[in-house]
Scaffold this motif. Structure first.
Motif, PDB file in Angstrom:
ATOM      1  N   GLU A  47       0.833  -1.212   0.000  1.00  0.00           N
ATOM      2  CA  GLU A  47       0.000   0.000   0.000  1.00  0.00           C
ATOM      3  C   GLU A  47       0.863   1.255   0.000  1.00  0.00           C
ATOM      4  O   GLU A  47       0.569   2.233  -0.709  1.00  0.00           O
ATOM      5  CB  GLU A  47      -0.932  -0.013   1.211  1.00  0.00           C
ATOM      6  N   ARG A  48       1.947   1.233   0.778  1.00  0.00           N
ATOM      7  CA  ARG A  48       2.829   2.396   0.797  1.00  0.00           C
ATOM      8  C   ARG A  48       3.569   2.545  -0.532  1.00  0.00           C
ATOM      9  O   ARG A  48       3.791   3.657  -1.018  1.00  0.00           O
ATOM     10  CB  ARG A  48       3.810   2.288   1.968  1.00  0.00           C
ATOM     11  N   ALA A  49       3.934   1.413  -1.129  1.00  0.00           N
ATOM     12  CA  ALA A  49       4.599   1.461  -2.434  1.00  0.00           C
ATOM     13  C   ALA A  49       3.681   2.059  -3.495  1.00  0.00           C
ATOM     14  O   ALA A  49       4.133   2.808  -4.369  1.00  0.00           O
ATOM     15  CB  ALA A  49       5.055   0.068  -2.843  1.00  0.00           C
ATOM     16  N   ALA A  50       2.407   1.757  -3.416  1.00  0.00           N
ATOM     17  CA  ALA A  50       1.448   2.320  -4.383  1.00  0.00           C
ATOM     18  C   ALA A  50       1.368   3.835  -4.247  1.00  0.00           C
ATOM     19  O   ALA A  50       1.264   4.558  -5.254  1.00  0.00           O
ATOM     20  CB  ALA A  50       0.075   1.693  -4.173  1.00  0.00           C
ATOM     21  N   LEU A  51       1.430   4.339  -3.019  1.00  0.00           N
ATOM     22  CA  LEU A  51       1.414   5.788  -2.810  1.00  0.00           C
ATOM     23  C   LEU A  51       2.679   6.426  -3.373  1.00  0.00           C
ATOM     24  O   LEU A  51       2.630   7.491  -4.006  1.00  0.00           O
ATOM     25  CB  LEU A  51       1.282   6.100  -1.320  1.00  0.00           C
ATOM     26  N   VAL A  52       3.810   5.788  -3.136  1.00  0.00           N
ATOM     27  CA  VAL A  52       5.074   6.324  -3.659  1.00  0.00           C
ATOM     28  C   VAL A  52       5.074   6.279  -5.187  1.00  0.00           C
ATOM     29  O   VAL A  52       5.578   7.204  -5.841  1.00  0.00           O
ATOM     30  CB  VAL A  52       6.266   5.555  -3.060  1.00  0.00           C
ATOM     31  N   ARG A  53       4.527   5.230  -5.754  1.00  0.00           N
ATOM     32  CA  ARG A  53       4.416   5.168  -7.217  1.00  0.00           C
ATOM     33  C   ARG A  53       3.607   6.358  -7.742  1.00  0.00           C
ATOM     34  O   ARG A  53       3.971   6.975  -8.753  1.00  0.00           O
ATOM     35  CB  ARG A  53       3.748   3.863  -7.659  1.00  0.00           C
ATOM     36  N   ARG A  54       2.527   6.693  -7.030  1.00  0.00           N
ATOM     37  CA  ARG A  54       1.700   7.828  -7.461  1.00  0.00           C
ATOM     38  C   ARG A  54       2.473   9.141  -7.353  1.00  0.00           C
ATOM     39  O   ARG A  54       2.305  10.037  -8.180  1.00  0.00           O
ATOM     40  CB  ARG A  54       0.417   7.889  -6.616  1.00  0.00           C
ATOM     41  N   VAL A  55       3.338   9.249  -6.345  1.00  0.00           N
ATOM     42  CA  VAL A  55       4.182  10.440  -6.220  1.00  0.00           C
ATOM     43  C   VAL A  55       5.042  10.591  -7.480  1.00  0.00           C
ATOM     44  O   VAL A  55       5.174  11.690  -8.032  1.00  0.00           O
ATOM     45  CB  VAL A  55       5.079  10.346  -4.966  1.00  0.00           C
ATOM     46  N   ALA A 144      13.416  10.284   0.302  1.00  0.00           N
ATOM     47  CA  ALA A 144      12.044  10.043   0.755  1.00  0.00           C
ATOM     48  C   ALA A 144      11.439   8.778   0.161  1.00  0.00           C
ATOM     49  O   ALA A 144      10.679   8.071   0.843  1.00  0.00           O
ATOM     50  CB  ALA A 144      11.166  11.251   0.404  1.00  0.00           C
ATOM     51  N   GLY A 145      11.743   8.477  -1.092  1.00  0.00           N
ATOM     52  CA  GLY A 145      11.117   7.332  -1.756  1.00  0.00           C
ATOM     53  C   GLY A 145      11.238   6.028  -0.983  1.00  0.00           C
ATOM     54  O   GLY A 145      10.234   5.448  -0.562  1.00  0.00           O
ATOM     55  N   PRO A 146      12.453   5.534  -0.769  1.00  0.00           N
ATOM     56  CA  PRO A 146      12.579   4.255  -0.073  1.00  0.00           C
ATOM     57  C   PRO A 146      12.125   4.309   1.377  1.00  0.00           C
ATOM     58  O   PRO A 146      11.544   3.347   1.883  1.00  0.00           O
ATOM     59  CB  PRO A 146      14.079   3.950  -0.165  1.00  0.00           C
ATOM     60  N   ASN A 147      12.372   5.431   2.039  1.00  0.00           N
ATOM     61  CA  ASN A 147      12.074   5.487   3.471  1.00  0.00           C
ATOM     62  C   ASN A 147      10.586   5.526   3.767  1.00  0.00           C
ATOM     63  O   ASN A 147      10.133   4.983   4.787  1.00  0.00           O
ATOM     64  CB  ASN A 147      12.802   6.668   4.107  1.00  0.00           C
ATOM     65  N   LEU A 148       9.798   6.125   2.902  1.00  0.00           N
ATOM     66  CA  LEU A 148       8.349   6.108   3.102  1.00  0.00           C
ATOM     67  C   LEU A 148       7.771   4.724   2.825  1.00  0.00           C
ATOM     68  O   LEU A 148       6.848   4.278   3.517  1.00  0.00           O
ATOM     69  CB  LEU A 148       7.685   7.159   2.213  1.00  0.00           C
ATOM     70  N   ILE A 149       8.315   4.027   1.842  1.00  0.00           N
ATOM     71  CA  ILE A 149       7.841   2.661   1.595  1.00  0.00           C
ATOM     72  C   ILE A 149       8.183   1.762   2.777  1.00  0.00           C
ATOM     73  O   ILE A 149       7.371   0.920   3.193  1.00  0.00           O
ATOM     74  CB  ILE A 149       8.451   2.102   0.296  1.00  0.00           C
ATOM     75  N   VAL A 172       2.585  17.408  -3.777  1.00  0.00           N
ATOM     76  CA  VAL A 172       2.557  16.143  -4.520  1.00  0.00           C
ATOM     77  C   VAL A 172       2.300  14.974  -3.568  1.00  0.00           C
ATOM     78  O   VAL A 172       1.458  14.104  -3.849  1.00  0.00           O
ATOM     79  CB  VAL A 172       3.881  15.934  -5.292  1.00  0.00           C
ATOM     80  N   PHE A 173       2.998  14.944  -2.435  1.00  0.00           N
ATOM     81  CA  PHE A 173       2.793  13.851  -1.480  1.00  0.00           C
ATOM     82  C   PHE A 173       1.366  13.865  -0.934  1.00  0.00           C
ATOM     83  O   PHE A 173       0.743  12.812  -0.760  1.00  0.00           O
ATOM     84  CB  PHE A 173       3.816  13.941  -0.346  1.00  0.00           C
ATOM     85  N   ASP A 175      -1.326  15.100  -2.492  1.00  0.00           N
ATOM     86  CA  ASP A 175      -2.244  14.718  -3.561  1.00  0.00           C
ATOM     87  C   ASP A 175      -2.125  13.241  -3.919  1.00  0.00           C
ATOM     88  O   ASP A 175      -3.077  12.647  -4.437  1.00  0.00           O
ATOM     89  CB  ASP A 175      -1.986  15.571  -4.801  1.00  0.00           C
ATOM     90  N   ALA A 176      -0.980  12.639  -3.639  1.00  0.00           N
ATOM     91  CA  ALA A 176      -0.806  11.208  -3.901  1.00  0.00           C
ATOM     92  C   ALA A 176      -1.548  10.347  -2.887  1.00  0.00           C
ATOM     93  O   ALA A 176      -1.744   9.147  -3.110  1.00  0.00           O
ATOM     94  CB  ALA A 176       0.674  10.846  -3.896  1.00  0.00           C
ATOM     95  N   GLY A 177      -1.937  10.947  -1.752  1.00  0.00           N
ATOM     96  CA  GLY A 177      -2.704  10.214  -0.753  1.00  0.00           C
ATOM     97  C   GLY A 177      -2.011   9.963   0.561  1.00  0.00           C
ATOM     98  O   GLY A 177      -2.554   9.271   1.425  1.00  0.00           O
ATOM     99  N   PHE A 178      -0.803  10.521   0.747  1.00  0.00           N
ATOM    100  CA  PHE A 178      -0.140  10.361   2.040  1.00  0.00           C
ATOM    101  C   PHE A 178      -0.872  11.164   3.107  1.00  0.00           C
ATOM    102  O   PHE A 178      -1.274  12.308   2.871  1.00  0.00           O
ATOM    103  CB  PHE A 178       1.318  10.827   1.958  1.00  0.00           C
ATOM    104  N   PRO A 179      -1.033  10.604   4.294  1.00  0.00           N
ATOM    105  CA  PRO A 179      -1.725  11.323   5.354  1.00  0.00           C
ATOM    106  C   PRO A 179      -0.844  12.379   5.998  1.00  0.00           C
ATOM    107  O   PRO A 179       0.375  12.389   5.819  1.00  0.00           O
ATOM    108  CB  PRO A 179      -2.050  10.217   6.360  1.00  0.00           C
ATOM    109  N   ALA A 180      -1.468  13.269   6.751  1.00  0.00           N
ATOM    110  CA  ALA A 180      -0.718  14.300   7.473  1.00  0.00           C
ATOM    111  C   ALA A 180       0.328  13.647   8.359  1.00  0.00           C
ATOM    112  O   ALA A 180       0.057  12.660   9.042  1.00  0.00           O
ATOM    113  CB  ALA A 180      -1.674  15.130   8.316  1.00  0.00           C
ATOM    114  N   GLY A 181       1.542  14.179   8.321  1.00  0.00           N
ATOM    115  CA  GLY A 181       2.608  13.665   9.173  1.00  0.00           C
ATOM    116  C   GLY A 181       3.547  12.687   8.510  1.00  0.00           C
ATOM    117  O   GLY A 181       4.677  12.503   8.959  1.00  0.00           O
ATOM    118  N   ALA A 182       3.108  12.039   7.433  1.00  0.00           N
ATOM    119  CA  ALA A 182       3.991  11.069   6.774  1.00  0.00           C
ATOM    120  C   ALA A 182       5.149  11.776   6.081  1.00  0.00           C
ATOM    121  O   ALA A 182       6.289  11.304   6.105  1.00  0.00           O
ATOM    122  CB  ALA A 182       3.204  10.232   5.773  1.00  0.00           C
TER     123      ALA A 182
END
Length: 454
Positions: A47-55, A144-149, A172-173, A175-182
């Motif tokens: 799920e986190r990888a999908a968000l990063v892909r959208r970024v 940010a990419g690897p660490n958020l995943i 961008v983060f 709008d990609a769907g990351f929640p506040a604080g991520a």
């Protein structure tokens, strides 16, 4: 400290941004801590990888808008700015594609006893990223990419001259769907950043920047026992030992020196040429450099823009003058016009010349004469830095032998501008420690937890 967009091509201040208050800073750290404790634990790696892909996809969708921002902020020629945005998009996509493989459980073969053991990788917590101005999107992507995943939460302090791109990345983060604080951007002062590093909720720091900044951050982080990754400066050698096509090699040398208007930590900066090729290389290299004139960074035809700021150009001007005062020969250039700096060639840089041990951040090249292979390697290593390096030779065995002898974190043989999302980036000596990109970049801020089962 002020966060402002000052167009280096014109000197005009376009926008200013307020520094975060101490109360807002504490709230930002709390939000990141909450995101790590709750959001990252309630989502899967996929799920986190999908968000990063959208970024990454949003970077490409907004490439024109994002590129134009950094043309204004730090003068990057627009075609290079577009390429940087695309590369950032590729990095997010690369980690989305490969994270599951990088983070899978790793069995450990036991030497004695029954049962099994494995290494399970998990997040560390809140991380602070301190990023520079020269590649505003690319630098953030590789941190940010690897660490958020993985599930870490990110506090991102961008350079004071890049607040608009920092805001665009944060959007961008969101709008990609990351929640506040991520992912939280911080317009913070140096004093506030010291408090962030010291905060027990923050588990690690990654800095890309100057040697001085790296030393300061490492000192603070060490005092508070925090993991640190440092990507610092470089004065990368370009060693020419033999070639079948001198014109093509000269063009590669030009490309390696002028990328990002010469403001790249792993650009080739010192050109070390064997005796028999020295004169023809110097002649062709100088002539080819003279053809490149600094111009309007908004033009598609411009390959060399202004330096990032008037101060940066003034500092480079002082370095060149100091090099000449200490005996270097100014073969070409050396003239500054505001933040624009002429392509410049220095020769006869002796080991006791300060220039031989400094990083020149701009379109200034030093050319050295080497008597043979061993002398070339000696000159290449005679610096406090050890980031990247380049070797040009027609002898494959020699290429590997020289690559082994160079004190650097990266060696490129017969190729320039060949960085990739899959290739680890980093250096040794005063160029820093740790790696970004590739598998090693995904392993810097993880808990490699050993699980032994009886």
């Amino acid at each position: 400290m002020s966060y402002a967009v000052v167009n280096p091509a014109t000197g005009e201040t376009l926008k200013t941004f307020p520094t975060i208050t101490d109360a807002e800073l504490d709230a930002a750290i709390a939000a990141a801590d909450d995101a790590h404790r709750n959001w990252s634990k309630s989502t899967t790696l996929e799920e986190r990888a999908a968000l990063v892909r959208r970024v990454g996809e949003l970077h490409v969708e907004r490439r024109q808008e994002l590129a134009e921002i950094i043309v204004r902020e730090m003068g990057k020629p627009v075609e290079q700015a577009l390429s940087e945005v695309d590369f950032a998009g590729d990095i997010y996509g690369y980690y989305a594609d490969h994270a599951a493989d990088f983070l899978k459980d790793e069995p450990v073969k036991l030497l004695a006893g029954e049962g099994s053991a494995l290494i399970r990788r998990s997040s560390l917590g809140v991380l602070l990223g301190i990023m520079p101005w020269n590649f505003p999107y690319y630098q953030v992507a590789r941190f940010a990419g690897p660490n958020l995943i993985i599930g870490n939460a990110i506090l991102l302090k961008h350079a004071e001259q890049c607040p608009e791109s920092a805001a665009a990345i944060a959007q961008v983060f969101h709008d990609a769907g990351f929640p506040a604080g991520a992912y939280v951007k911080l317009y913070a002062s140096h004093d506030q950043i010291e408090k962030v590093i010291a905060d027990p909720r923050v588990q690690g720091v990654s800095l890309t920047g100057s040697e001085r900044a790296g030393a300061a951050v490492a000192e603070i982080a060490g005092r508070h026992l925090k993991k640190v990754v440092l990507e610092l400066g470089g004065s990368d050698p370009f060693i020419l030992l033999s070639t079948d096509d001198l014109d093509a090699t000269v063009q590669a040398a030009i490309d390696a020196r002028l990328d990002n208007s010469g403001q790249s930590c792993n650009a080739a900066k010192r050109f070390i040429v064997t005796e028999e090729l020295y004169e023809p290389f110097l002649e062709k290299f100088t002539a080819k450099l003279a053809e490149v004139e600094a111009g309007d960074p908004t033009s598609d035809a411009t390959t060399l823009g202004p330096l990032s700021s008037l101060k940066a150009a003034e500092n480079l001007d002082e370095q060149v003058k100091r090099a000449v005062e200490h005996g270097a020969t100014l073969v070409r250039g050396g003239t500054r016009d505001g933040a624009f700096f002429q392509t410049t060639v220095l020769t006869d840089v002796a080991p006791d010349n300060p220039a031989s041990k400094e990083e020149f951040f701009g379109p200034v090249a030093q050319v050295y004469r080497a008597t043979d292979e061993a002398d070339a390697v000696r000159i290449a290593n005679d610096i406090p830095f050890g980031l990247g390096s380049y070797v040009y030779t027609t002898d494959e065995a020699q290429a590997l032998r020289v690559a082994d002898g160079i004190e650097a974190g990266m060696v490129f043989v017969n190729v320039v501008l060949a960085d990739g999302a899959e290739l680890p980036f980093g250096g040794i000596k005063r160029s820093g420690s740790g790696r970004e990109l590739g598998r090693f970049g995904a392993e810097e801020f993880v808990n490699k937890k050993m699980i032994r089962i009886g």
